[in-house]
Design a protein around this motif. Sequence first.
Motif, PDB file in Angstrom:
ATOM      1  N   LEU A  54       0.680  -1.050  -0.312  1.00 24.90           N
ATOM      2  CA  LEU A  54      -0.230  -0.061   0.050  1.00 24.90           C
ATOM      3  C   LEU A  54       0.672   0.904  -0.029  1.00 24.90           C
ATOM      4  CD1 LEU A  54      -2.437   1.075   0.314  1.00 24.90           C
ATOM      5  CD2 LEU A  54      -2.504   0.784   2.866  1.00 24.90           C
ATOM      6  N   VAL A  55       0.730   2.005  -0.897  1.00 27.83           N
ATOM      7  CA  VAL A  55       1.421   3.429  -1.223  1.00 27.83           C
ATOM      8  C   VAL A  55       0.573   4.308  -0.569  1.00 27.83           C
ATOM      9  CG1 VAL A  55       2.138   5.389  -2.971  1.00 27.83           C
ATOM     10  CG2 VAL A  55       2.452   2.794  -3.511  1.00 27.83           C
ATOM     11  N   THR A  56       1.523   5.426   0.224  1.00 26.46           N
ATOM     12  CA  THR A  56       1.165   6.622   0.430  1.00 26.46           C
ATOM     13  C   THR A  56       1.397   7.879   0.948  1.00 26.46           C
ATOM     14  OG1 THR A  56      -0.706   7.303   2.762  1.00 26.46           O
ATOM     15  CG2 THR A  56       1.792   6.002   3.728  1.00 26.46           C
ATOM     16  N   GLY A  57       0.862   8.869   1.083  1.00 26.84           N
ATOM     17  CA  GLY A  57       1.894  10.181   0.894  1.00 26.84           C
ATOM     18  C   GLY A  57       1.007  11.112   0.424  1.00 26.84           C
ATOM     19  N   LEU A  58       2.074  12.231   0.400  1.00 29.50           N
ATOM     20  CA  LEU A  58       0.923  13.667   0.306  1.00 29.50           C
ATOM     21  C   LEU A  58       1.221  13.892  -1.484  1.00 29.50           C
ATOM     22  CD1 LEU A  58       3.406  15.872   3.030  1.00 29.50           C
ATOM     23  CD2 LEU A  58       0.930  14.543   3.407  1.00 29.50           C
ATOM     24  N   VAL A  59       0.504  14.238  -1.884  1.00 34.51           N
ATOM     25  CA  VAL A  59      -0.130  14.779  -3.614  1.00 34.51           C
ATOM     26  C   VAL A  59      -0.621  16.310  -3.588  1.00 34.51           C
ATOM     27  CG1 VAL A  59       0.538  12.184  -3.975  1.00 34.51           C
ATOM     28  CG2 VAL A  59      -1.424  13.191  -3.868  1.00 34.51           C
ATOM     29  N   GLY A  60      -0.512  16.687  -4.543  1.00 27.47           N
ATOM     30  CA  GLY A  60      -1.160  18.517  -5.051  1.00 27.47           C
ATOM     31  C   GLY A  60      -0.708  18.862  -6.243  1.00 27.47           C
ATOM     32  N   GLY A  61      -2.069  19.575  -6.666  1.00 27.79           N
ATOM     33  CA  GLY A  61      -1.878  20.044  -7.501  1.00 27.79           C
ATOM     34  C   GLY A  61      -1.913  19.132  -9.311  1.00 27.79           C
ATOM     35  N   PRO A  62      -1.893  19.630 -10.161  1.00 25.94           N
ATOM     36  CA  PRO A  62      -2.315  18.699 -10.754  1.00 25.94           C
ATOM     37  C   PRO A  62      -1.566  17.211 -11.495  1.00 25.94           C
ATOM     38  CG  PRO A  62      -2.071  21.563 -11.951  1.00 25.94           C
ATOM     39  CD  PRO A  62      -2.055  20.665 -10.816  1.00 25.94           C
ATOM     40  N   THR A  63      -0.218  17.921 -11.763  1.00 25.17           N
ATOM     41  CA  THR A  63       1.018  16.937 -11.329  1.00 25.17           C
ATOM     42  C   THR A  63       1.058  15.757  -9.878  1.00 25.17           C
ATOM     43  OG1 THR A  63       2.929  18.367 -11.501  1.00 25.17           O
ATOM     44  CG2 THR A  63       3.534  15.993 -10.865  1.00 25.17           C
ATOM     45  N   GLY A  64      -0.059  16.379  -8.344  1.00 29.34           N
ATOM     46  CA  GLY A  64      -0.366  14.973  -7.557  1.00 29.34           C
ATOM     47  C   GLY A  64      -1.678  14.118  -8.660  1.00 29.34           C
ATOM     48  N   ARG A  65      -2.777  14.875  -9.328  1.00 29.09           N
ATOM     49  CA  ARG A  65      -3.281  14.149  -9.892  1.00 29.09           C
ATOM     50  C   ARG A  65      -3.009  13.470 -11.290  1.00 29.09           C
ATOM     51  NH1 ARG A  65      -5.885  19.004  -9.569  1.00 29.09           N
ATOM     52  NH2 ARG A  65      -5.646  19.451 -11.369  1.00 29.09           N
ATOM     53  N   ALA A  66      -1.968  13.461 -11.774  1.00 26.96           N
ATOM     54  CA  ALA A  66      -1.315  12.902 -13.499  1.00 26.96           C
ATOM     55  C   ALA A  66      -0.408  11.615 -12.148  1.00 26.96           C
ATOM     56  CB  ALA A  66       0.051  13.155 -13.265  1.00 26.96           C
ATOM     57  N   ILE A  67      -0.439  11.737 -10.439  1.00 29.17           N
ATOM     58  CA  ILE A  67       0.688  10.871 -10.043  1.00 29.17           C
ATOM     59  C   ILE A  67      -0.501   9.876  -9.135  1.00 29.17           C
ATOM     60  CG2 ILE A  67       1.516  10.344  -7.834  1.00 29.17           C
ATOM     61  CD1 ILE A  67       3.128  13.104  -7.849  1.00 29.17           C
ATOM     62  N   GLU A  68      -1.104  10.416  -8.556  1.00 31.29           N
ATOM     63  CA  GLU A  68      -2.812   9.795  -8.785  1.00 31.29           C
ATOM     64  C   GLU A  68      -3.178   8.637 -10.105  1.00 31.29           C
ATOM     65  OE1 GLU A  68      -5.394  11.613  -4.813  1.00 31.29           O
ATOM     66  OE2 GLU A  68      -5.152  12.541  -7.547  1.00 31.29           O
ATOM     67  N   ASP A  69      -3.126   8.722 -10.899  1.00 31.90           N
ATOM     68  CA  ASP A  69      -3.744   8.203 -12.713  1.00 31.90           C
ATOM     69  C   ASP A  69      -2.879   7.033 -12.273  1.00 31.90           C
ATOM     70  OD1 ASP A  69      -6.195  10.017 -12.393  1.00 31.90           O
ATOM     71  OD2 ASP A  69      -5.144  10.948 -14.138  1.00 31.90           O
ATOM     72  N   ASP A  70      -1.808   7.598 -12.511  1.00 25.37           N
ATOM     73  CA  ASP A  70      -0.878   6.882 -13.117  1.00 25.37           C
ATOM     74  C   ASP A  70      -0.291   5.443 -12.407  1.00 25.37           C
ATOM     75  OD1 ASP A  70       1.461   5.780 -14.868  1.00 25.37           O
ATOM     76  OD2 ASP A  70       2.799   5.805 -12.716  1.00 25.37           O
ATOM     77  N   LEU A  71      -0.748   5.856 -11.286  1.00 20.71           N
ATOM     78  CA  LEU A  71      -0.672   4.481  -9.357  1.00 20.71           C
ATOM     79  C   LEU A  71      -1.759   3.748 -10.099  1.00 20.71           C
ATOM     80  CD1 LEU A  71       0.171   6.570  -6.020  1.00 20.71           C
ATOM     81  CD2 LEU A  71       1.460   4.993  -8.308  1.00 20.71           C
ATOM     82  N   GLU A  72      -2.834   3.912 -10.393  1.00 17.92           N
ATOM     83  CA  GLU A  72      -4.079   3.769  -9.968  1.00 17.92           C
ATOM     84  C   GLU A  72      -4.428   2.758 -11.720  1.00 17.92           C
ATOM     85  OE1 GLU A  72      -9.012   4.163 -11.194  1.00 17.92           O
ATOM     86  OE2 GLU A  72      -7.804   5.495 -10.847  1.00 17.92           O
ATOM     87  N   ALA A  73      -3.646   3.400 -13.086  1.00 17.40           N
ATOM     88  CA  ALA A  73      -3.003   2.178 -14.215  1.00 17.40           C
ATOM     89  C   ALA A  73      -2.103   1.250 -13.770  1.00 17.40           C
ATOM     90  CB  ALA A  73      -2.547   3.215 -15.031  1.00 17.40           C
ATOM     91  N   ALA A  74      -1.207   1.732 -12.457  1.00 14.79           N
ATOM     92  CA  ALA A  74       0.102   0.628 -12.666  1.00 14.79           C
ATOM     93  C   ALA A  74      -0.569  -0.728 -11.138  1.00 14.79           C
ATOM     94  CB  ALA A  74       1.141   0.754 -11.864  1.00 14.79           C
ATOM     95  N   GLY A  75      -2.274  -0.292 -10.922  1.00 11.95           N
ATOM     96  CA  GLY A  75      -2.382  -1.758 -10.518  1.00 11.95           C
ATOM     97  C   GLY A  75      -1.937  -1.228  -8.575  1.00 11.95           C
ATOM     98  N   LEU A  76      -1.448  -0.366  -8.350  1.00  8.53           N
ATOM     99  CA  LEU A  76      -0.586  -0.182  -7.107  1.00  8.53           C
ATOM    100  C   LEU A  76      -1.745   0.602  -6.297  1.00  8.53           C
ATOM    101  CD1 LEU A  76       2.330   1.151  -8.070  1.00  8.53           C
ATOM    102  CD2 LEU A  76       1.748  -1.027  -6.987  1.00  8.53           C
ATOM    103  N   ARG A  77      -1.626  -0.134  -4.951  1.00 13.35           N
ATOM    104  CA  ARG A  77      -3.014   0.378  -3.607  1.00 13.35           C
ATOM    105  C   ARG A  77      -2.432   1.370  -3.466  1.00 13.35           C
ATOM    106  NH1 ARG A  77      -4.749  -1.856   0.563  1.00 13.35           N
ATOM    107  NH2 ARG A  77      -3.089  -3.101   0.756  1.00 13.35           N
ATOM    108  N   ALA A  78      -3.232   2.630  -3.086  1.00 13.24           N
ATOM    109  CA  ALA A  78      -2.879   4.116  -2.940  1.00 13.24           C
ATOM    110  C   ALA A  78      -3.445   4.278  -1.287  1.00 13.24           C
ATOM    111  CB  ALA A  78      -2.401   5.411  -3.963  1.00 13.24           C
TER     112      ALA A  78
END
Length: 313
Positions: A54-78
């Motif tokens: 399970l991945v946890t941490g801090l994200v924000g802004g458009p780059t943060g949304r891109a990070i979230e999208d990529d984690l989901e696409a990779a099948g990594l729980r976050a």
Amino acid sequence: MILTVTLNMALDVTYEVPSVDWDGVNRVGAVHRRAGGKGVNVARVLATFGRDVLVTGLVGGPTGRAIEDDLEAAGLRAALCRIAGGSRTTLAVCETAGTPTTPGRQEAPTPHEGAGGRRTALFNEPGPHVTPDELAGFVRRYTSLAREADVVVLSGSLPRGVPADIYATLAGIPDAPVIVDADGDPLRHAPKGRPSVVKPNAEELARAFPGSGGAQELRSQGAEAVVVSMGADGLLAVTGEGTFRARMPYTVVGNPTGAGDALVAGLAMDQARSWPDRLRTAAALGAAAVAAPVAGAFDRDVYADIHPQIVIT
């Protein structure tokens, strides 16, 4: 479940170029963009082995949304905490000229240059500013998640506004084993949380504790074990069971970005194994990650070849 914590998450961008002309125009041969930060890279390697992570941490802004999208696409729980500031981007520029067709036994490169002149340059943005309320919210979320974890990995740089002793604070919360991979002041403070393993590389350890004896100093301040990564020279582990050295049979040439994260993934797996077994897996994963084009990946063929040849003394 293995919980990985990345407070300074990033969108990792890797450019592959034949060679860099610092005074002219460079044509990029390949571009890779994906969620990164040291804890994310650790999680990717663990997931490849089928571990529940399970991945946890801090994200924000458009780059943060891109990070979230990529984690989901990779099948990594976050389970991420959003902040107002924008997450950072990192850039790795990797020269491909002189790269062997098949990674394998190569003469050892100089510190900044691989076989055939291959070099990698890293450009890391500082990251967002985190407010006290945002950090407090993350610590509450982390506390809940860490209580369910079998192993916790705390790794990477800190965004602005986060105190240097945060890893010591987070390491002291769960009952589970905690691995800390940090540099500078966060590394110096980490032992206060009594982590199971602190994993600096040789340069980070020398900066934090000039002179010899840095690993013993970390242990005397509270770390149960210290594993020092030394690139092509392997690993040094100072533990309660003794001091161990993992020696590499040959040098793997490629992109070193993420090699330390793959190494940490090896340390996080199968805590019941002996130190020699854990170090052999960690060292092999670190070497195999150098043969992969992007952080968070590793070359399975290199891993399978080098793993049985690593000598533990």
